[in-house]
Write a protein that holds these residues in place. Structure first.
Motif, PDB file in Angstrom:
ATOM      1  N   THR A 168       0.808  -1.220   0.000  1.00 38.02           N
ATOM      2  CA  THR A 168       0.000   0.000   0.000  1.00 38.02           C
ATOM      3  C   THR A 168       0.844   1.275   0.000  1.00 38.02           C
ATOM      4  O   THR A 168       0.596   2.185  -0.812  1.00 38.02           O
ATOM      5  N   ARG A 219       0.720   4.091  -3.102  1.00 38.93           N
ATOM      6  CA  ARG A 219       0.348   5.498  -2.908  1.00 38.93           C
ATOM      7  C   ARG A 219       1.482   6.428  -3.349  1.00 38.93           C
ATOM      8  O   ARG A 219       1.224   7.497  -3.913  1.00 38.93           O
ATOM      9  N   ARG A 220       2.708   6.027  -3.095  1.00 32.80           N
ATOM     10  CA  ARG A 220       3.838   6.863  -3.492  1.00 32.80           C
ATOM     11  C   ARG A 220       3.908   6.988  -5.017  1.00 32.80           C
ATOM     12  O   ARG A 220       4.137   8.079  -5.556  1.00 32.80           O
ATOM     13  N   ARG A 276       1.238   9.396  -6.273  1.00 30.20           N
ATOM     14  CA  ARG A 276       1.608  10.802  -5.995  1.00 30.20           C
ATOM     15  C   ARG A 276       2.663  11.279  -6.981  1.00 30.20           C
ATOM     16  O   ARG A 276       2.650  12.437  -7.400  1.00 30.20           O
ATOM     17  N   LEU A 333      -6.175  10.391  -6.413  1.00 27.39           N
ATOM     18  CA  LEU A 333      -6.417   9.657  -5.179  1.00 27.39           C
ATOM     19  C   LEU A 333      -6.906   8.263  -5.513  1.00 27.39           C
ATOM     20  O   LEU A 333      -7.821   8.090  -6.328  1.00 27.39           O
ATOM     21  N   ILE A 334      -6.310   7.251  -4.892  1.00 28.88           N
ATOM     22  CA  ILE A 334      -6.807   5.894  -5.080  1.00 28.88           C
ATOM     23  C   ILE A 334      -7.915   5.625  -4.068  1.00 28.88           C
ATOM     24  O   ILE A 334      -7.948   6.198  -2.980  1.00 28.88           O
TER      25      ILE A 334
END
Length: 837
Positions: A675, A679-680, A683, A690-691
């Motif tokens: 996770t 997310r990185r 970004r 946004l996931i």
């Protein structure tokens, strides 16, 4: 007067404290029964009974269509049809149209994921909502065109407070939603959310002339809500809407009577609350009946314990009568005890119910419709109070009526009456209550066993994909500002994300697919299209199948471990003008080609269309795209490859914008450990992305079974509680019977009866009681489990295995409950027993 009442209560409290063997079991029994019943009622009240939070909500209805010939129980409306219905109906005050979305607010430093909806101004007049700031949207806030221009947005009061700090200057400012900049015209009143409890933004919406001029039977993608005129019934509204459906061929040039008949299209008018709740209503009514059963078992157990205690108080009551006590004094005494016990039981029950409600019965609030509305309100408190008072009256009434029935006062005081055998009438009553407890417990056990079997079948159904070792998430990608080709703009972003995710250590495969066709993911019905075989399209006698449209990257099937049964997966050339390659699911291939080889054959839309034919390059295994119990879904897969071979995406692909894709990552590591890296990467590609819905594929699968699991879990809890109460009741009756027959059993043993014979005699009595309850419970279960039919999967409501297993379990437990008192009876010392007499 008050001092007398206080003295009576204190005296009753002292009596109960001195007899914990009676007061503790009764209080705990009432706590279990009242707590479970209150929790079930709170669930039913919050979801099924409590009105929706809109003014005169009983007149609100969902308007749509059902298409029986294509297995669509409920679908939406097209913009042209909604406009026509709105102008020509005789039963609705107004009709509002809306389309739900999920998007990202990027107007502040921190992006925020929100639910939002396109909504016509009539939605808010239908729901009769108001603003706390600014104004509602108006028809002029939406400028129709090829791409509509929105000039007005509304935000919820909650979002206004949480994101914008209740800034009154928000009205007139511009917010950025999915890179679309829209001025805010108003803030809605506190507590208003529609159509979802978490919807926070509404954009103005309207009808473009090119949409209003066509019925668009293939574009039933919008939802509609209406308000019935005063005095209009649901039946009248349905008849009027069906009249308008029949008149569609006269009003629109693109609709024929043959099309309506081929679809089996009819109007659908459903109470808005029923549309929101859906199939959960059936399960809730079943659970309400379960709570009633549990309450009856509780009261039967409490009454039995009260009878036993009253029998033990016969000397005390007889002495009180001899000293001049009246029935009024006795009634007040037993009522004081009943009120105290019920107060404790009600308080503990309230705590149990509150704890269950606080954790939403162990489910995510969005897993069950309106679960977030469930709580302990005045209605639930009134039910708990009513159950407590009823329990108090039951305990007091049973004890008083049993204790005062003593015609032979002298014999009672002398202790000569009732020693050899218990009062026949009371023994019959206690046995009857125990038999009914066993019967109710068996009915609940069989129901829970059927649901457990159904859930087991759901868990072990052949999915067609492998959920282990995979993490999934959704990535909405709004088209970048100023882009002229939405497909190229969004697809390029997804391609970059895929390449970066593949570079994460531990990732074996990363692929993406559209939300439609993705396993166990509900899909709007407008993704269904009707297909035909190109060289047989003229065969009008054939019922061509409908299929969901899905878009997938070439490695998607490998990443999901969906087998490609024949042919191949996608290649780059499948996106060219000359190829138009597609993959069929196995069930769709069978429906189109029977047993013929589909590879290389061509398919097309069954309706008239300028789109090209599509060449079948592969057949993939079936997967369920919505509920597992609904079985495999017919899916037509298109290639989602960037950059495409053709400069212009042809066919259906040119209207597809990959703005909301499901990603699947296959790994040998713990899936959720990826996770932070995911997310990185997102970004790095775009800080404003946004996931959502990140989790394991197994969790996604579990979520699709949440409603079945809710019913099963609550039935299992109720059945386990009922079993415990029934066994307690049986044990109590048998123990009491042994204690009342102490002298008799002592004489039998003194005359040479073997301990084994005494055990068999006592156990036989318990077995007969259990068998009587099993007989009653089996008859009741045969009738009641029919109502489970709609909730079961591959299990018959009269499954003999479930009936036999639960009856056997209950009989074994009943024998065990009878054996303990029997063993105690077999160890009696004859001399001690005779001295006791």
């Amino acid at each position: 007067m008050s001092s007398g009442v206080g003295f009576g209560v204190r005296h009753a409290l002292r009596r109960l404290v001195r007899r914990p063997g009676f007061s503790v079991p009764v209080a705990l029994t009432l706590a279990l029964g009242i707590g479970a019943s209150a929790a079930v009622f709170a669930l039913v009240n919050g979801i099924l009974i409590r009105p929706l939070p809109y003014r005169e909500a009983d007149r609100l209805v969902a308007v749509g269509h059902a298409a029986s010939r294509v297995e669509l129980p409920m679908t939406g409306v097209s913009l042209g049809m909604a406009d026509y219905y709105r102008a020509q109906n005789h039963v609705f005050e107004d009709i509002g149209v809306y389309v739900e979305h999920v998007g990202t607010l990027t107007d502040l430093d921190q992006p925020e994921r929100v639910r939002w909806a396109f909504a016509t101004p009539s939605v808010f007049s239908v729901l009769r909502t108001a603003v706390s700031l600014g104004r509602l949207i108006r028809p002029g806030d939406y400028e129709a065109g090829i791409v509509g221009v929105v000039h007005g947005a509304l935000v919820s009061h909650d979002l206004w407070v949480s994101r914008y700090g209740a800034d009154s200057g928000l009205v007139g400012r511009t917010i950025e939603l999915d890179r679309l900049r829209v001025p805010v015209v108003g803030v809605l009143e506190p507590g208003f959310h529609f159509p979802h409890p978490e919807t926070d933004v509404w954009l103005a919406f309207g009808w473009a002339p090119r949409y209003a001029a066509k019925a668009g039977l293939g574009s039933l993608w919008a939802s509609a809500v209406a308000r019935l005129k005063p005095g209009v019934s649901l039946a009248e509204a349905r008849r009027d809407l069906q009249r308008l459906v029949h008149s569609l061929p006269d009003a629109f040039p693109d609709v024929t009577q043959a099309q309506l008949e081929a679809l089996g299209l009819r109007g659908a008018v459903v109470p808005l609350k029923d549309a929101i709740i859906g199939e959960v209503g059936v399960a809730l009514l079943l659970l309400l009946a379960t709570g009633g059963f549990l309450l009856l078992i509780t009261w039967a157990n409490a009454a039995n314990l009260s009878l036993v205690r009253a029998e033990g108080l016969r000397h005390e009551v007889a002495l009180a009568h001899a000293l001049g006590a009246t029935d009024r004094h006795l009634a007040r005494r037993f009522l004081s005890e009943g009120v105290l016990l019920s107060t404790v039981g009600g308080a503990l029950g309230f705590a149990l119910a509150s704890a269950a409600i606080q954790v939403h019965f162990g489910f995510a609030p969005d897993a069950i419709p309106r679960l977030g509305d469930v709580g302990v309100d005045l209605t639930v408190l009134a039910v708990i109070l009513g159950l407590s008072l009823s329990s108090a009256g039951l305990l007091a009434g049973v004890a008083f009526l049993s204790a005062r029935r003593r015609p032979d006062l002298a014999g009672t005081l002398a202790g000569a009456v009732g020693r050899m055998t218990a009062g026949h009438r009371q023994q019959v009553v206690r046995s009857f209550l125990v038999a009914w407890q066993v019967a109710f417990a068996l009915a609940l056990l069989i129901g829970s066993a059927l649901m457990a079997q159904s859930f087991w079948h759901l868990r072990h159904v052949r999915l067609g994909f492998d959920p282990e070792g995979a993490v999934t998430f959704r990535l909405p990608v709004p088209p970048p500002s100023g882009s002229k080709n939405y497909y190229h703009a969004t697809a390029r972003i997804h391609q970059e994300v895929l390449e970066r995710l593949r570079a994460i250590p531990g990732v074996a495969a990363v692929e993406a697919a559209s939300t439609s066709g993705f396993p166990v993911t509900p899909v709007p019905s407008f993704y269904n299209v009707r297909l035909s075989v190109a060289d047989r399209a003229a065969d009008s006698s054939r019922e061509w199948p409908y299929a969901e449209l899905s878009f997938a990257t070439p490695g998607y099937f490998r990443a999901m471990r969906i087998p490609v049964l024949t042919g191949r997966t996608f290649r780059w050339e499948d996106t060219g003008r000359e190829a138009h390659g597609v993959i069929l699911s196995a069930s769709l291939a069978r429906a189109l080609f029977d047993r013929e080889d589909p590879i290389g054959r061509r398919v097309r839309w069954a309706r008239a269309s300028r789109d090209p034919d599509y060449t079948v390059v592969g057949v993939a295994g079936d997967v369920p795209s919505d509920r597992i119990q609904d079985g495999p879904t017919k899916v037509l897969y298109f290639p989602n490859i960037y950059p495409p071979k053709a400069d212009t995406i042809t066919g259906v692909v040119h209207i597809y914008i990959p703005d909301d894709e499901f990603y699947v990552l296959r790994t040998h590591l713990s899936p959720m450990s990826l996770t932070p890296a995911i997310r990185r990467v997102i970004r790095e590609v775009d800080p404003k992305l946004l996931i959502t819905q990140i989790g394991t594929l197994e969790a996604l699968l579990d979520g699709s079974m949440a409603r079945a699991r809710l019913t099963m879990v609550l039935l299992l809890v109720a059945a386990a509680t009922a079993l415990a109460l029934a066994v307690t009741g049986l044990y109590g009756v048998m123990s009491y019977a042994v204690s009342r027959r102490t002298a008799e059993l002592g004489v039998r043993i003194a005359l040479g009866a073997r301990p084994a014979a005494v055990v068999r005699m006592v156990v036989r009595q318990g077995a007969l009681l259990t068998l009587a309850g099993i007989g009653l419970g089996t008859l009741g279960a045969v009738v009641l489990t029919r109502y489970l039919r709609a909730l079961l999967y591959e299990v018959s409501p009269t499954d003999p295995v479930a009936f036999a297993a639960m009856a056997g379990l209950l009989f074994a437990v009943g024998l065990a409950a009878s054996y303990l008192p029997a063993r105690r009876a077999a160890r009696l010392d004859p001399m001690m027993a005779l001295r006791y007499e």
